[in-house]
Design an enzyme around this catalytic site. Sequence first.
Site, PDB file in Angstrom:
ATOM      1  N   ASN A 162     -39.079  39.167 -46.910  1.00 46.30           N
ATOM      2  CA  ASN A 162     -38.948  37.726 -46.960  1.00 46.30           C
ATOM      3  C   ASN A 162     -38.981  36.737 -48.012  1.00 46.30           C
ATOM      4  O   ASN A 162     -38.343  36.083 -48.125  1.00 46.30           O
ATOM      5  CB  ASN A 162     -39.841  37.196 -45.563  1.00 46.30           C
ATOM      6  CG  ASN A 162     -41.253  37.268 -45.922  1.00 46.30           C
ATOM      7  OD1 ASN A 162     -41.613  37.965 -46.864  1.00 46.30           O
ATOM      8  ND2 ASN A 162     -42.124  36.749 -45.250  1.00 46.30           N
ATOM      9  N   GLU A 260     -51.950  41.381 -47.330  1.00 49.41           N
ATOM     10  CA  GLU A 260     -51.572  39.973 -46.805  1.00 49.41           C
ATOM     11  C   GLU A 260     -50.806  40.456 -45.707  1.00 49.41           C
ATOM     12  O   GLU A 260     -49.586  40.663 -45.734  1.00 49.41           O
ATOM     13  CB  GLU A 260     -50.696  39.527 -47.827  1.00 49.41           C
ATOM     14  CG  GLU A 260     -51.234  39.018 -49.053  1.00 49.41           C
ATOM     15  CD  GLU A 260     -52.399  37.955 -48.819  1.00 49.41           C
ATOM     16  OE1 GLU A 260     -52.451  37.163 -47.940  1.00 49.41           O
ATOM     17  OE2 GLU A 260     -53.159  37.380 -49.728  1.00 49.41           O
ATOM     18  N   CYS A 294     -45.041  34.639 -43.176  1.00 44.32           N
ATOM     19  CA  CYS A 294     -46.539  34.926 -42.585  1.00 44.32           C
ATOM     20  C   CYS A 294     -47.249  33.681 -42.179  1.00 44.32           C
ATOM     21  O   CYS A 294     -48.087  33.642 -40.939  1.00 44.32           O
ATOM     22  CB  CYS A 294     -47.253  35.842 -43.197  1.00 44.32           C
ATOM     23  SG  CYS A 294     -46.390  37.400 -43.917  1.00 44.32           S
ATOM     24  N   GLU A 468     -54.461  35.609 -53.099  1.00 47.13           N
ATOM     25  CA  GLU A 468     -53.543  35.833 -54.165  1.00 47.13           C
ATOM     26  C   GLU A 468     -53.201  34.396 -54.550  1.00 47.13           C
ATOM     27  O   GLU A 468     -53.169  33.342 -53.694  1.00 47.13           O
ATOM     28  CB  GLU A 468     -52.056  36.201 -53.494  1.00 47.13           C
ATOM     29  CG  GLU A 468     -52.228  37.816 -53.121  1.00 47.13           C
ATOM     30  CD  GLU A 468     -50.992  38.295 -52.979  1.00 47.13           C
ATOM     31  OE1 GLU A 468     -50.171  38.055 -52.202  1.00 47.13           O
ATOM     32  OE2 GLU A 468     -50.740  39.329 -53.456  1.00 47.13           O
TER      33      GLU A 468
HETATM   34  C1  SIN Z   1     -45.394  35.333 -46.789  1.00 50.47           C
HETATM   35  O1  SIN Z   1     -44.603  35.032 -45.598  1.00 50.47           O
HETATM   36  O2  SIN Z   1     -45.829  36.363 -46.536  1.00 50.47           O
HETATM   37  C2  SIN Z   1     -45.537  34.305 -47.786  1.00 50.47           C
HETATM   38  C3  SIN Z   1     -45.427  32.712 -47.598  1.00 50.47           C
HETATM   39  C4  SIN Z   1     -45.802  31.976 -48.667  1.00 50.47           C
HETATM   40  O3  SIN Z   1     -45.944  32.582 -49.817  1.00 50.47           O
HETATM   41  O4  SIN Z   1     -45.789  30.849 -48.487  1.00 50.47           O
END
Ligand code: SIN
Length: 490
Positions: A162, A260, A294, A468
């Site tokens: 993604n 994550e 996510c 992170e």
């Molecule tokens: C993710 O969807 O794992 C990361 C999204 C983000 O860095 O904002």
Amino acid sequence: MRETGFNLNDPELLRTAAFIDGSWVPADDGASYLVTDPACGRTLAGVANCGANETLRAIDAASAALLGWRNTSAKERANSLRRWFELINASCEDLARLLTAEQGKPLAEARGEITYGASYIEWFAEESKRIYGDTIQPGSNNQRLIVLKEPVGVVACITPWNFPNAMLTRKIAPALAAGCTVVCKPAEATPLSAFALAELAQRAGIPRGVINMVTGDPAKIGGVLTRHAQVRKLSFTGSTRVGKQLLADCAGTVKRTSMELGGNAPFVVFEDADIDAAVAGALASKFRNAGQTCVCANRFLVQDSIYERFTSALVAAVNAMTLGRGDEAGVDIGPMINADAADKVIGLINHARTLGARVAAGGRRSKLGSTFVEPTVLTEVTSEMRVCREEIFGPVAPLQRFTTEGDAIALANDTRAGLAAYVYTRDMGRIWRVSDAMEYGIVGVNEGTISNEMAPFGGIKESGHGREGSRYGMDDYLEIKYLCMGGIES
Ligand code: SIN
């Protein structure tokens, strides 16, 4: 196989072989697999289909490079990372084109991801010079107690499709800044963005073996990365299901892990909220990357008294969005990563409808093709619907009602996930009460855009562990060593 249809200013950024010990190498048996454009299914490139042996060689290369890299000064590592950051920014347009071609997101979003990804490299280049230890007051004057920070060692990075650029940089950058070396396994669907990053890292002068990348069979590659004793840490971004399996696989060698994993973010709108701001935040959070993040708002919890007002403002905004190919001008939402992903999202919409939800916008697969799902708003949604219980990972906004603050908190926390949550209210007391009560690693307060390199990104509960970005992001790549020095007074 070499494809030329990308119109890159720098055609050398299109790499299709694995990157091991500073060389671009095919799979041992010469096998490759096809990478396709999710918007139309056209073939983009054939990419090395590696397995266990190539992964073992990549780990050997990372192990051999470790001593030299960890012994460089923090300033040297910072300078290398800085050069990499500058080269990425200079190639932003080419990297964005590769990303849109293989991942599908609109070009403007892809450019944003390149800048976002690069920001982690800049940040950790700076942080590498700020790795501090401690001295501790001893129990006797005969001793000195000292805490040192050391790189973890060889790190395996397994990343999703993604964010094919940013999820890699936010693992590689702190790892390298800390003095670790890495073996990366980018998602099968999106290896081209990863290889282009490796090409630029090499040009930046990052020594051979420090960054390695293998693509191909996830079970074979992951099996070696998780079980090999020389790999001291695994950093993974992906689904909770796969994360649990990887954790189990890492147990045999007691590796450090950063996970994550999936989310199920509530987006709570109270009656005192600024509705326009809440709608703007909802669009940013829900429809970024076609809902495939996510931290996407997964369920909207809207207070009874403003439910209709919020719904009609959101529906108007969603109806104004343009669905289309990522490389076309004016497109807000691109395709899902593949037809299976689109099928799953359509299945969730249909399940909710069967249980009484109403489609207020969208709700169907688009005529544009099998991977395109219309941006959708569902109303009268209830907790038993799968759309509220599962991570949607698509452009669907389900709207639930609540009556009291207590109800909102109970609904928001009624999940095993704990990554991101969003709260819209102008009441200062409520901001603190609700933020305190949220069982989440990240809370957006009157804000739908929460990710940046300065802040700690990560979840609790089954959304994982580790952080992170930010100064905390470096800790995940450092071990603590304690020196107990005696004989001081003798
Ligand atoms: C993710 O969807 O794992 C990361 C999204 C983000 O860095 O904002």
